[in-house]
Design an enzyme around this catalytic site. Structure first.
Site, short mmCIF file in Angstrom:
data_model
loop_
_atom_site.label_atom_id
_atom_site.label_comp_id
_atom_site.label_asym_id
_atom_site.label_seq_id
_atom_site.Cartn_x
_atom_site.Cartn_y
_atom_site.Cartn_z
N HIS A 4 -1.54 -1.11 -4.03
CA HIS A 4 -2.79 -0.79 -3.34
C HIS A 4 -2.84 0.72 -3.07
O HIS A 4 -1.92 1.29 -2.49
CB HIS A 4 -2.82 -1.57 -2.03
CG HIS A 4 -4.06 -1.45 -1.21
ND1 HIS A 4 -5.23 -2.14 -1.50
CD2 HIS A 4 -4.33 -0.74 -0.08
CE1 HIS A 4 -6.14 -1.86 -0.59
NE2 HIS A 4 -5.63 -1.01 0.28
N SER A 25 0.85 -1.20 0.00
CA SER A 25 0.00 0.00 0.00
C SER A 25 0.88 1.24 0.00
O SER A 25 1.71 1.43 0.91
CB SER A 25 -0.88 0.01 1.25
OG SER A 25 -1.39 1.33 1.43
N ASP A 65 -4.87 3.64 -1.19
CA ASP A 65 -5.83 3.91 -0.12
C ASP A 65 -6.36 5.33 -0.23
O ASP A 65 -5.65 6.29 0.08
CB ASP A 65 -5.14 3.73 1.24
CG ASP A 65 -4.98 2.27 1.61
OD1 ASP A 65 -5.98 1.53 1.54
OD2 ASP A 65 -3.85 1.87 1.96
N MET A 94 -8.80 8.16 1.09
CA MET A 94 -9.51 8.52 2.33
C MET A 94 -9.98 9.96 2.24
O MET A 94 -9.24 10.84 1.78
CB MET A 94 -8.57 8.40 3.52
CG MET A 94 -7.93 7.04 3.65
SD MET A 94 -6.76 7.03 5.02
CE MET A 94 -6.21 5.33 4.97
N MET A 154 -12.07 4.46 0.72
CA MET A 154 -12.58 4.67 2.09
C MET A 154 -13.19 6.07 2.12
O MET A 154 -12.68 6.99 2.77
CB MET A 154 -11.43 4.53 3.10
CG MET A 154 -11.00 3.08 3.27
SD MET A 154 -9.38 2.95 4.04
CE MET A 154 -8.36 3.23 2.62
N ASP A 164 -6.40 -6.69 4.87
CA ASP A 164 -5.78 -5.36 4.86
C ASP A 164 -5.74 -4.78 6.28
O ASP A 164 -6.78 -4.56 6.89
CB ASP A 164 -6.62 -4.45 3.94
CG ASP A 164 -6.00 -3.08 3.73
OD1 ASP A 164 -4.86 -2.86 4.16
OD2 ASP A 164 -6.68 -2.24 3.11
N MET A 208 -11.08 -5.97 6.42
CA MET A 208 -10.25 -5.02 7.17
C MET A 208 -9.86 -5.66 8.51
O MET A 208 -10.73 -6.10 9.27
CB MET A 208 -11.02 -3.73 7.47
CG MET A 208 -11.22 -2.80 6.30
SD MET A 208 -9.73 -2.30 5.41
CE MET A 208 -8.68 -1.65 6.69
N HIS A 257 -8.72 1.24 -3.11
CA HIS A 257 -9.55 0.99 -1.92
C HIS A 257 -10.19 2.32 -1.52
O HIS A 257 -9.52 3.20 -0.99
CB HIS A 257 -8.64 0.43 -0.82
CG HIS A 257 -9.32 0.13 0.47
ND1 HIS A 257 -8.62 -0.18 1.63
CD2 HIS A 257 -10.64 0.08 0.82
CE1 HIS A 257 -9.48 -0.41 2.61
NE2 HIS A 257 -10.70 -0.23 2.16
C1 DX5 Z 1 -5.91 1.27 6.36
C2 DX5 Z 1 -5.63 1.00 4.90
C3 DX5 Z 1 -4.54 0.03 4.70
C4 DX5 Z 1 -3.20 0.49 5.21
C5 DX5 Z 1 -2.47 -0.71 5.69
O1 DX5 Z 1 -7.00 2.09 6.48
O2 DX5 Z 1 -6.77 0.51 4.23
O3 DX5 Z 1 -4.42 -0.38 3.34
O4 DX5 Z 1 -2.42 1.14 4.27
O5 DX5 Z 1 -1.34 -0.30 6.34
P1 DX5 Z 1 -0.60 -1.29 7.33
O6 DX5 Z 1 -0.18 -2.47 6.53
O7 DX5 Z 1 0.56 -0.47 7.81
O8 DX5 Z 1 -1.56 -1.64 8.41
ZN ZN Z 2 -6.42 -0.35 2.15
#
Ligand code: DX5
Ligand code: ZN
Length: 225
Positions: free
Chosen positions: A37, A12, A39, A41, A72, A179, A141, A70
């Site tokens: 990946h 990620s 992320d 947000m 979020m 994840d 998750m 992903h």
């Molecule tokens: C968290 C994300 C993850 C995050 C994982 O909200 O969806 O993808 O980047 O990071 P680690 O592997 O450090 O938990």
């Molecule tokens: Zn993620």
């Protein structure tokens, strides 16, 4: 008997150094990762803001790897098209944010990319009963979404088992991704119950030797009967 799990590995970029995005993406590719990946947000669905389609588009120009986006974000329907146009190969939305999940999944697929649904740690697997046959990917998750570097929440193991059972019955091609807090020490415990893709942010990007991390993930064996 044991066999190689052939698990997919997805670093990620949330944990990458954004002053050198290209080399960070290339690092994942050279290390043998399968996906990158992304992320996304929005500060609404999760208490953090990361990046939008512009960064996904920049990642697209750095690699031919599968971009696993992903979302979020609140009401993700509003932005699916933009993230597909930016170069995502698969788009995952959160069950908790979709009023009409079937319509959203249909829409993602109609854009020509793979469709996934993610579940927060407190969301029951049963929420997917009716949609599972239509999915390409379930993303479990194992932390509350919003930040990298959190500790793995163990209830994910039982959830993966349940999804794996349903996969065998209704959707053998389904990818089960995990994840949050994944590292070479706990990865075998999720792979042996059915996880087929490992998403890792800090375990990869903060490792002294990220190549070794991918090698360890890739060498996980699963029992055969
Ligand atoms: C968290 C994300 C993850 C995050 C994982 O909200 O969806 O993808 O980047 O990071 P680690 O592997 O450090 O938990
Ligand atoms: Zn993620």
């Amino acid at each position: 008997m044991e066999k190689q799990s052939n698990v997919l590995v997805a670093p990620s970029i949330l944990s990458a150094d954004f002053t050198k995005l290209r080399s960070e993406v290339e690092l994942a590719e050279k290390a043998g990762a399968d996906w990158i990946h992304c992320d996304v947000m929005d500060g609404m669905f999760v208490p953090n803001i990361s990046f939008g389609p512009m960064i996904v588009e920049a990642v697209r120009r750095c690699t031919d790897m599968i971009i696993d986006t992903h979302l979020m974000i609140a009401d993700p329907d509003r932005y699916i098209k933009e993230f597909v146009a930016a170069g995502s190969n698969q788009v995952t939305v959160h069950q908790e944010e979709c009023k009409h999940l079937h319509r959203t999944i249909d829409f993602i697929k109609s854009c020509g990319v793979k469709a996934g649904v993610s579940l927060n740690p407190s969301t029951s697997v049963s929420m997917l009963d009716e949609i599972l046959p239509d999915l390409d990917l379930v993303l479990v998750m194992s932390v509350n979404p919003g930040f990298g570097g959190q500790k793995f929440i163990k209830n994910a193991i039982e959830k993966i088992k349940k999804i794996d059972q349903a996969r065998q019955e209704v959707n053998p091609d389904l990818v089960i991704a995990i994840d949050g807090g994944i590292n070479p020490d706990n990865a075998p415990s999720v792979v042996e119950v059915g996880a087929t893709a490992l998403i890792a942010g800090s375990a990869f990007y903060k490792a002294p030797d990220p190549f070794e991390v991918v090698t360890k993930f890739k060498s996980i064996s699963v029992p055969t009967f």
